[in-house]
Design a protein around this motif. Structure first.
Motif, mmCIF file in Angstrom:
data_model
loop_
_atom_site.group_PDB
_atom_site.id
_atom_site.type_symbol
_atom_site.label_atom_id
_atom_site.label_comp_id
_atom_site.label_asym_id
_atom_site.label_seq_id
_atom_site.Cartn_x
_atom_site.Cartn_y
_atom_site.Cartn_z
ATOM 1 N N HIS A 107 -3.789 10.390 -1.635
ATOM 2 C CA HIS A 107 -4.463 9.126 -1.918
ATOM 3 C C HIS A 107 -3.578 7.933 -1.555
ATOM 4 C CE1 HIS A 107 -1.913 9.553 -5.470
ATOM 5 N NE2 HIS A 107 -2.109 8.269 -5.696
ATOM 6 N N GLU A 108 -4.155 6.757 -1.688
ATOM 7 C CA GLU A 108 -3.430 5.503 -1.498
ATOM 8 C C GLU A 108 -3.623 4.638 -2.731
ATOM 9 O OE1 GLU A 108 -4.685 3.423 1.999
ATOM 10 O OE2 GLU A 108 -3.837 4.915 3.352
ATOM 11 N N SER A 109 -2.625 3.801 -3.017
ATOM 12 C CA SER A 109 -2.777 2.807 -4.083
ATOM 13 C C SER A 109 -2.173 1.501 -3.595
ATOM 14 C CB SER A 109 -2.110 3.273 -5.378
ATOM 15 O OG SER A 109 -0.714 3.367 -5.225
ATOM 16 N N GLU A 110 -2.731 0.398 -4.074
ATOM 17 C CA GLU A 110 -2.282 -0.920 -3.638
ATOM 18 C C GLU A 110 -1.811 -1.724 -4.838
ATOM 19 O OE1 GLU A 110 -3.779 -3.674 -0.158
ATOM 20 O OE2 GLU A 110 -5.190 -3.723 -1.832
ATOM 21 N N HIS A 111 -0.678 -2.401 -4.655
ATOM 22 C CA HIS A 111 -0.096 -3.236 -5.704
ATOM 23 C C HIS A 111 0.279 -4.577 -5.081
ATOM 24 C CE1 HIS A 111 0.317 0.301 -8.304
ATOM 25 N NE2 HIS A 111 0.631 0.942 -7.192
ATOM 26 N N THR B 1 0.859 -1.175 0.000
ATOM 27 C CA THR B 1 0.000 0.000 0.000
ATOM 28 C C THR B 1 0.898 1.229 0.000
ATOM 29 O OG1 THR B 1 -1.698 -1.178 1.233
ATOM 30 C CG2 THR B 1 -1.856 1.222 1.190
#
Length: 135
Positions: free
Chosen positions: A63-67, A57
């Motif tokens: 913002h946040e992004s998840e990979h 994360t």
């Protein structure tokens, strides 16, 4: 000692904590300068096929992004963020907290402290329960 060598040792501690069922959390923190990216949180993610990978994360200012990354590639991905922009990586286990630090001279170090967490992460406990990790 060059930070790459110490970071490799740190990664071995992460792998060992997973194989021993003590992994709680991994975080990259303390940026160089004021950056948009503030933290990277690493947690275990159980696959439907019975294995696991890692969920990263990325927490930004807005913002946040998840990979998701496999166990083979996660440390390569994380290494690209050391000194660009992070100077610290923190491994939390039920046995100890281990902090990887890199200084301005590109020297790495490991600092061990008493554990913050008394219990492994819920995915870690589920992996043990399902037999994904053999203790």
């Amino acid at each position: 000692m060059p930070y790459q060598t110490v970071f490799t040792e740190f990664c071995e501690h992460v792998k060992e904590s997973i194989s021993q069922g003590t992994f709680a959390k991994l975080t990259l923190a303390k940026t160089i300068g004021n950056t948009e990216l503030k933290n990277i949180y690493v947690r275990l993610h159980i696959l439907e096929s019975g294995g696991y990978n890692f969920a990263l994360t990325f927490r930004y200012n807005s913002h946040e992004s998840e990979h998701f990354h496999s166990a083979d590639e996660v440390f390569t991905v994380l290494s690209t963020y050391i000194k660009n922009p992070f100077t610290n990586a923190l491994l939390f286990t039920t046995e100890m907290d281990l902090t990887f630090k890199v200084n301005k001279k590109s020297a790495g170090s490991l600092v061990e402290q008493a554990p913050t967490f008394k219990h492994a992460s819920p995915p870690m406990l589920e992996m043990i329960k399902r037999g994904i990790i053999q203790l």
